[in-house]
Design a protein around this motif. Structure first.
Motif, PDB file in Angstrom:
ATOM      1  N   UNK A  66       0.815  -1.210   0.000  1.00 45.22           N
ATOM      2  CA  UNK A  66       0.000   0.000   0.000  1.00 45.22           C
ATOM      3  C   UNK A  66       0.849   1.261   0.000  1.00 45.22           C
ATOM      4  N   UNK A  67       0.158   2.400  -0.084  1.00 40.84           N
ATOM      5  CA  UNK A  67       0.844   3.690  -0.096  1.00 40.84           C
ATOM      6  C   UNK A  67       0.166   4.660   0.859  1.00 40.84           C
ATOM      7  N   UNK A  68       0.942   5.633   1.340  1.00 41.92           N
ATOM      8  CA  UNK A  68       0.418   6.719   2.160  1.00 41.92           C
ATOM      9  C   UNK A  68       1.019   8.021   1.639  1.00 41.92           C
ATOM     10  N   UNK A  69       0.141   8.979   1.333  1.00 45.17           N
ATOM     11  CA  UNK A  69       0.570  10.333   0.996  1.00 45.17           C
ATOM     12  C   UNK A  69       0.240  11.218   2.188  1.00 45.17           C
ATOM     13  N   UNK A  70       1.269  11.797   2.814  1.00 42.94           N
ATOM     14  CA  UNK A  70       1.102  12.667   3.981  1.00 42.94           C
ATOM     15  C   UNK A  70       1.321  14.106   3.539  1.00 42.94           C
ATOM     16  N   UNK A  71       0.307  14.949   3.687  1.00 41.27           N
ATOM     17  CA  UNK A  71       0.389  16.326   3.214  1.00 41.27           C
ATOM     18  C   UNK A  71       0.217  17.314   4.354  1.00 41.27           C
ATOM     19  N   UNK A  72       0.832  18.480   4.182  1.00 40.59           N
ATOM     20  CA  UNK A  72       0.676  19.565   5.146  1.00 40.59           C
ATOM     21  C   UNK A  72       1.198  20.835   4.472  1.00 40.59           C
ATOM     22  N   UNK A  73       0.749  21.989   4.986  1.00 41.66           N
ATOM     23  CA  UNK A  73       1.284  23.232   4.433  1.00 41.66           C
ATOM     24  C   UNK A  73       2.737  23.434   4.835  1.00 41.66           C
ATOM     25  N   UNK A  74       3.117  22.856   5.975  1.00 41.94           N
ATOM     26  CA  UNK A  74       4.505  22.912   6.421  1.00 41.94           C
ATOM     27  C   UNK A  74       4.881  21.545   7.000  1.00 41.94           C
ATOM     28  N   UNK A  87       4.364  15.445   1.184  1.00 42.47           N
ATOM     29  CA  UNK A  87       4.264  16.532   0.211  1.00 42.47           C
ATOM     30  C   UNK A  87       3.777  17.804   0.883  1.00 42.47           C
ATOM     31  N   UNK A  88       4.338  18.934   0.458  1.00 45.67           N
ATOM     32  CA  UNK A  88       3.817  20.243   0.852  1.00 45.67           C
ATOM     33  C   UNK A  88       2.573  20.515   0.012  1.00 45.67           C
ATOM     34  N   UNK A  89       1.441  20.758   0.687  1.00 43.56           N
ATOM     35  CA  UNK A  89       0.167  20.820  -0.033  1.00 43.56           C
ATOM     36  C   UNK A  89      -0.840  21.582   0.798  1.00 43.56           C
ATOM     37  N   UNK A  90      -1.584  22.472   0.162  1.00 46.10           N
ATOM     38  CA  UNK A  90      -2.679  23.203   0.797  1.00 46.10           C
ATOM     39  C   UNK A  90      -3.979  22.667   0.214  1.00 46.10           C
ATOM     40  N   UNK A  91      -4.714  21.915   1.018  1.00 46.52           N
ATOM     41  CA  UNK A  91      -5.900  21.232   0.505  1.00 46.52           C
ATOM     42  C   UNK A  91      -6.967  22.206   0.022  1.00 46.52           C
ATOM     43  N   UNK A  92      -6.906  23.461   0.465  1.00 46.36           N
ATOM     44  CA  UNK A  92      -7.908  24.443   0.044  1.00 46.36           C
ATOM     45  C   UNK A  92      -7.732  24.868  -1.406  1.00 46.36           C
ATOM     46  N   UNK A  93      -6.509  24.800  -1.920  1.00 45.00           N
ATOM     47  CA  UNK A  93      -6.264  25.339  -3.263  1.00 45.00           C
ATOM     48  C   UNK A  93      -5.524  24.380  -4.186  1.00 45.00           C
TER      49      UNK A  93
END
Length: 262
Positions: A66-74, A87-93
């Motif tokens: 399996x895989x896990x993608x962990x995202x956050x703005x920081x 990954x650096x990611x802003x779920x709003x945009x």
């Protein structure tokens, strides 16, 4: 407005906040995730992963395929695990893949966003048919004092709670977000909605109470602007270490929903 525009907690003391959040709430979050049946081969998304403790837990569950993608703005540094990507990611945009995940978890993210429903709709589109969404959110309108050493101490704690709510509301946080999540998930088209409330006792040494004490540092400038003094913040930190202090935590709502099969 994006998460980075509205996020009330700055970088200072963030590592300590992530540690305390994990200690206070990971047992509930991971138990609820386990009840979905998450296992080897699932593709998972952790939105707003913070310190990464839940992403690491998921990576162990879905290994080896399996895989896990962990995202956050920081996003902070996470231990390496097979199948885990940060990954650096802003779920709003920022975009997300369509129908890419069997399981998505978002803990204490939506409360910071005015466009909560739009983000929920995006997360539903990102689920595979039959996939699970778990949203864990506070309702901080409920966190009453239960016991204090004396009346002045009780008044100080109540003043702090009011000041904290003012700071959070001023930053766009919805204090009652948790109780609204189940209806919002149904509006987004999910089925099998299952909200579960969790409450803890705040007592000296408990992670949830230490997390609250950490807010006196993280939110210091806002709390001072809301009418508290430096002396009062110092007194509050002493108060929450008093042996006869007890309070209820906020209500944490952990809500499950599933995407209908095609």
């Amino acid at each position: 407005m994006t998460i980075s525009d509205s996020y009330v907690f700055g970088e200072q003391h963030r590592t300590e906040q992530n540690r305390l959040l994990a200690r206070a709430h990971d047992p509930m979050t991971s138990d609820r995730l386990a009840s979905t049946g998450v296992t080897d081969g699932w593709d998972c998304l952790d939105v707003g992963c913070g310190g990464g403790s839940i992403a690491l837990w998921l990576a162990e569950r879905v290994a080896p395929t399996g895989t896990v993608l962990a995202t956050d703005i920081r996003p902070g540094p996470l231990e390496s695990r097979p199948g885990l990507r940060v990954a650096t990611h802003d779920v709003a945009v920022d975009p997300l893949p369509e129908a890419g995940f069997d399981l998505i978890v978002a803990r204490l993210v939506l409360r910071h966003l005015p466009q909560r429903q739009q983000v929920l709709n995006k997360l539903v589109r990102t689920l595979k048919p039959g996939g699970w969404l778990q949203v864990d959110e506070f309702d901080t309108s409920y966190e009453p004092l239960l016991l204090a050493p004396d009346e002045p101490a009780a008044r100080l704690y109540e003043k702090f709670l009011a000041a904290k709510e003012f700071v959070m509301r001023s930053s766009g946080v919805d204090p009652k977000c948790g109780r609204r999540i189940a209806a919002a998930m149904r509006e987004a088209g999910l089925v099998g909605i299952d909200p579960q409330p969790y409450v803890q006792v705040r007592r000296p040494g408990s992670a949830d109470l230490e997390l609250l004490a950490n807010h006196t540092r993280q939110l210091r400038d806002g709390l001072l602007a809301a009418g508290m003094s430096e002396d009062e913040l110092d007194e509050l930190r002493d108060l929450v270490r008093a042996p006869d202090f007890r309070a209820s935590s906020s209500v944490m709502y952990s809500v499950h929903g599933r995407k209908v099969h095609a």
